[in-house]
Design a protein around this motif. Sequence first.
Motif, PDB file in Angstrom:
ATOM      1  N   LEU A 139      52.822  41.296  44.733  1.00  0.00           N
ATOM      2  CA  LEU A 139      51.508  40.918  45.244  1.00  0.00           C
ATOM      3  C   LEU A 139      50.682  40.495  44.037  1.00  0.00           C
ATOM      4  CD1 LEU A 139      49.039  40.787  47.163  1.00  0.00           C
ATOM      5  CD2 LEU A 139      48.803  43.258  46.848  1.00  0.00           C
ATOM      6  N   LEU A 140      50.274  39.231  44.002  1.00  0.00           N
ATOM      7  CA  LEU A 140      49.361  38.738  42.973  1.00  0.00           C
ATOM      8  C   LEU A 140      47.974  38.692  43.599  1.00  0.00           C
ATOM      9  CD1 LEU A 140      51.292  35.676  41.465  1.00  0.00           C
ATOM     10  CD2 LEU A 140      51.340  38.052  40.719  1.00  0.00           C
ATOM     11  N   ALA A 141      47.004  39.320  42.947  1.00  0.00           N
ATOM     12  CA  ALA A 141      45.639  39.349  43.469  1.00  0.00           C
ATOM     13  C   ALA A 141      44.692  38.791  42.420  1.00  0.00           C
ATOM     14  CB  ALA A 141      45.239  40.775  43.841  1.00  0.00           C
ATOM     15  N   PHE A 142      43.984  37.733  42.783  1.00  0.00           N
ATOM     16  CA  PHE A 142      43.007  37.103  41.904  1.00  0.00           C
ATOM     17  C   PHE A 142      41.618  37.532  42.364  1.00  0.00           C
ATOM     18  CE2 PHE A 142      46.729  34.595  41.281  1.00  0.00           C
ATOM     19  CZ  PHE A 142      46.645  34.113  39.987  1.00  0.00           C
ATOM     20  N   PHE A 143      40.909  38.228  41.481  1.00  0.00           N
ATOM     21  CA  PHE A 143      39.579  38.746  41.792  1.00  0.00           C
ATOM     22  C   PHE A 143      38.508  37.927  41.100  1.00  0.00           C
ATOM     23  CE2 PHE A 143      42.350  42.423  42.462  1.00  0.00           C
ATOM     24  CZ  PHE A 143      41.945  42.785  43.727  1.00  0.00           C
ATOM     25  N   ARG A 144      37.267  38.225  41.448  1.00  0.00           N
ATOM     26  CA  ARG A 144      36.132  37.486  40.896  1.00  0.00           C
ATOM     27  C   ARG A 144      35.970  37.811  39.413  1.00  0.00           C
ATOM     28  NH1 ARG A 144      31.263  38.638  43.302  1.00  0.00           N
ATOM     29  NH2 ARG A 144      30.552  36.533  42.911  1.00  0.00           N
ATOM     30  N   ASN A 145      35.538  39.018  39.121  1.00  0.00           N
ATOM     31  CA  ASN A 145      35.372  39.437  37.727  1.00  0.00           C
ATOM     32  C   ASN A 145      35.477  40.948  37.654  1.00  0.00           C
ATOM     33  OD1 ASN A 145      32.558  40.659  37.830  1.00  0.00           O
ATOM     34  ND2 ASN A 145      32.122  38.596  38.560  1.00  0.00           N
ATOM     35  N   ALA A 146      35.610  41.477  36.466  1.00  0.00           N
ATOM     36  CA  ALA A 146      35.884  42.908  36.272  1.00  0.00           C
ATOM     37  C   ALA A 146      34.737  43.810  36.693  1.00  0.00           C
ATOM     38  CB  ALA A 146      36.248  43.167  34.814  1.00  0.00           C
ATOM     39  N   ALA A 147      33.514  43.319  36.723  1.00  0.00           N
ATOM     40  CA  ALA A 147      32.363  44.138  37.109  1.00  0.00           C
ATOM     41  C   ALA A 147      32.074  44.080  38.604  1.00  0.00           C
ATOM     42  CB  ALA A 147      31.121  43.700  36.338  1.00  0.00           C
ATOM     43  N   CYS A 148      32.719  43.203  39.326  1.00  0.00           N
ATOM     44  CA  CYS A 148      32.468  43.022  40.761  1.00  0.00           C
ATOM     45  C   CYS A 148      32.769  44.323  41.516  1.00  0.00           C
ATOM     46  CB  CYS A 148      33.330  41.885  41.284  1.00  0.00           C
ATOM     47  SG  CYS A 148      33.310  41.698  43.075  1.00  0.00           S
ATOM     48  N   ALA A 149      31.761  44.889  42.154  1.00  0.00           N
ATOM     49  CA  ALA A 149      31.921  46.153  42.877  1.00  0.00           C
ATOM     50  C   ALA A 149      32.944  46.026  44.004  1.00  0.00           C
ATOM     51  CB  ALA A 149      30.576  46.618  43.420  1.00  0.00           C
ATOM     52  N   LEU A 150      32.914  44.919  44.715  1.00  0.00           N
ATOM     53  CA  LEU A 150      33.855  44.729  45.816  1.00  0.00           C
ATOM     54  C   LEU A 150      35.290  44.569  45.301  1.00  0.00           C
ATOM     55  CD1 LEU A 150      31.719  42.362  48.070  1.00  0.00           C
ATOM     56  CD2 LEU A 150      31.975  44.840  48.237  1.00  0.00           C
ATOM     57  N   CYS A 151      35.426  43.916  44.162  1.00  0.00           N
ATOM     58  CA  CYS A 151      36.748  43.764  43.545  1.00  0.00           C
ATOM     59  C   CYS A 151      37.267  45.120  43.071  1.00  0.00           C
ATOM     60  CB  CYS A 151      36.675  42.795  42.368  1.00  0.00           C
ATOM     61  SG  CYS A 151      36.061  41.155  42.813  1.00  0.00           S
TER      62      CYS A 151
END
Length: 188
Positions: free
Chosen positions: A35-47
């Motif tokens: 599973l590859l997961a691309f998130f917004r940024n490291a501080a993003c609470a939802l991420c």
Amino acid sequence: MNNWLQSGEYAPVFQSVDQNGNIVSLEAYRGRKVLLAFFRNAACALCNLRVHQFIKRYPQWQDPYHLDVICFFESPEAALHRYVGQQDAPFPLIADPNAELYTLYGVETSADKIRATLAQPNVHEYTDEAEAAGFKLTPEEGSNFNRIPAEFLIDERGIVRIAHYGRLITDHLPYETIERYAAETQLP
């Protein structure tokens, strides 16, 4: 026009370094589901909430299914360690501040999708859940606020089986889809 990956295509190969300084290469995962997961940024609470949920599910994904996870953040390494790295994930977290891997996988930015997310009547349910789990709504200086998450299920041969490009920042692959994929019979 987008360059979204489609089911049945080979996943683009990459090599990078994770939060622990280990080299991570997609080729090294041949013979395993990923599973590859691309998130917004490291501080993003939802991420961070999504990574937290991955960490909780990871033991059942590993045994008996051998599903590996690799997460990407459009953040510098220092931000990765400061925010999401504090969770001590048992899988690779990769900083991609120049979005090279995001481009390779066709992960988009969209101010319209950000606005659409913020206009959702239930958006506070997500932010409340993130805050309750200890993830504050913290802006990451210099990050790409308009990044939209994407997730990919890659088979043992390196083929994309499911490519999920978020319609909103809260739109991810359902856990039932990931678990159903993980439980499928391994290739010989």
